[in-house]
Write a protein that holds these residues in place. Structure first.
Motif, short mmCIF file in Angstrom:
data_model
loop_
_atom_site.label_atom_id
_atom_site.label_comp_id
_atom_site.label_asym_id
_atom_site.label_seq_id
_atom_site.Cartn_x
_atom_site.Cartn_y
_atom_site.Cartn_z
N UNK A 13 0.84 -1.20 0.00
CA UNK A 13 0.00 0.00 0.00
C UNK A 13 0.87 1.26 0.00
N UNK A 14 1.94 1.25 0.78
CA UNK A 14 2.86 2.39 0.78
C UNK A 14 3.47 2.62 -0.60
N UNK A 57 -15.51 10.48 2.46
CA UNK A 57 -16.73 10.93 1.79
C UNK A 57 -17.82 11.07 2.85
N UNK A 58 -18.41 12.24 2.93
CA UNK A 58 -19.46 12.47 3.92
C UNK A 58 -20.49 13.43 3.34
N UNK A 59 -21.54 13.64 4.08
CA UNK A 59 -22.63 14.49 3.62
C UNK A 59 -22.59 15.89 4.24
N UNK A 60 -21.54 16.18 5.00
CA UNK A 60 -21.42 17.48 5.64
C UNK A 60 -20.91 18.49 4.62
N UNK A 61 -21.67 19.56 4.36
CA UNK A 61 -21.23 20.53 3.35
C UNK A 61 -20.07 21.39 3.85
N UNK A 62 -19.32 21.90 2.90
CA UNK A 62 -18.25 22.83 3.22
C UNK A 62 -16.92 22.15 3.48
N UNK A 70 -5.95 3.94 1.15
CA UNK A 70 -6.24 3.39 -0.16
C UNK A 70 -7.65 2.81 -0.25
N UNK A 71 -8.10 2.16 0.81
CA UNK A 71 -9.46 1.61 0.80
C UNK A 71 -10.49 2.70 0.65
N UNK A 106 -11.44 -4.46 0.17
CA UNK A 106 -10.25 -5.30 0.17
C UNK A 106 -9.53 -5.19 -1.18
N UNK A 107 -8.64 -4.21 -1.33
CA UNK A 107 -7.89 -4.12 -2.59
C UNK A 107 -7.09 -5.39 -2.82
#
Length: 157
Positions: A44-45, A68-73, A143-144, A151-152
């Motif tokens: 991964x590194x 990734x979230x739903x909080x704006x700004x 990375x995930x 699971x990459x």
């Protein structure tokens, strides 16, 4: 008699091609999960090195990433000299630093990161309506979240 010898030869030939993959699986099972996890972390590194660049020379690197979230700004990342980055949902920024201990303020929450020469550390930011949650992370988690895969496919999988 010749047909029997050819069949035995063909069977041995086919098994010789399958043997390296069987040996590979046995190696992982004998080494245990700690070995597999360490190997996945190393891979991964290397993938992150290719994506955002490796720390140069004696410098160190800290990767701030927002899930990734739903909080704006944006979420503001401040260093000792002022604002360093504004992270929107699902973004990241890699900062080159001199080795040592560094304090960062992320929307009012302080996180301290100690980096060694040539090392990379990760800070995960998860926004919530009550304010961001900040945690030290690693390349696998980064990375995930970036790839969207739980699971990459690393060498051990």
């Amino acid at each position: 008699m010749k047909i029997r010898i050819l069949r035995v030869f063909a069977a041995v030939l086919l098994l010789s091609f399958a043997l390296p993959s069987v040996a590979q699986n046995v190696r992982y099972e004998q080494q245990g999960t700690a070995y597999v996890t360490a190997e996945d972390q190393w891979i991964a590194d290397r993938l992150v090195d290719q994506a955002i660049g490796a720390p140069q020379g004696a410098d160190a690197q800290v990767v701030f990433y927002r899930t990734h979230d739903q909080v704006p700004g944006p979420v503001r990342v401040d260093g000792g000299a002022g604002p360093l980055a504004l992270l929107e949902s699902g973004t990241c920024v890699a900062l080159r630093l001199v080795p040592g201990s560094h304090a960062f303020v992320i929307d009012g929450r302080t996180v301290t990161v100690r980096v060694e020469p040539g090392e990379r550390d990760y800070v995960r930011i998860t926004s919530a309506p009550t304010g961001p949650k900040v945690a030290i992370s690693n390349a696998l988690t980064f990375l995930r979240l970036v790839t969207g895969k739980r699971d990459p496919l690393y060498a051990s999988n």
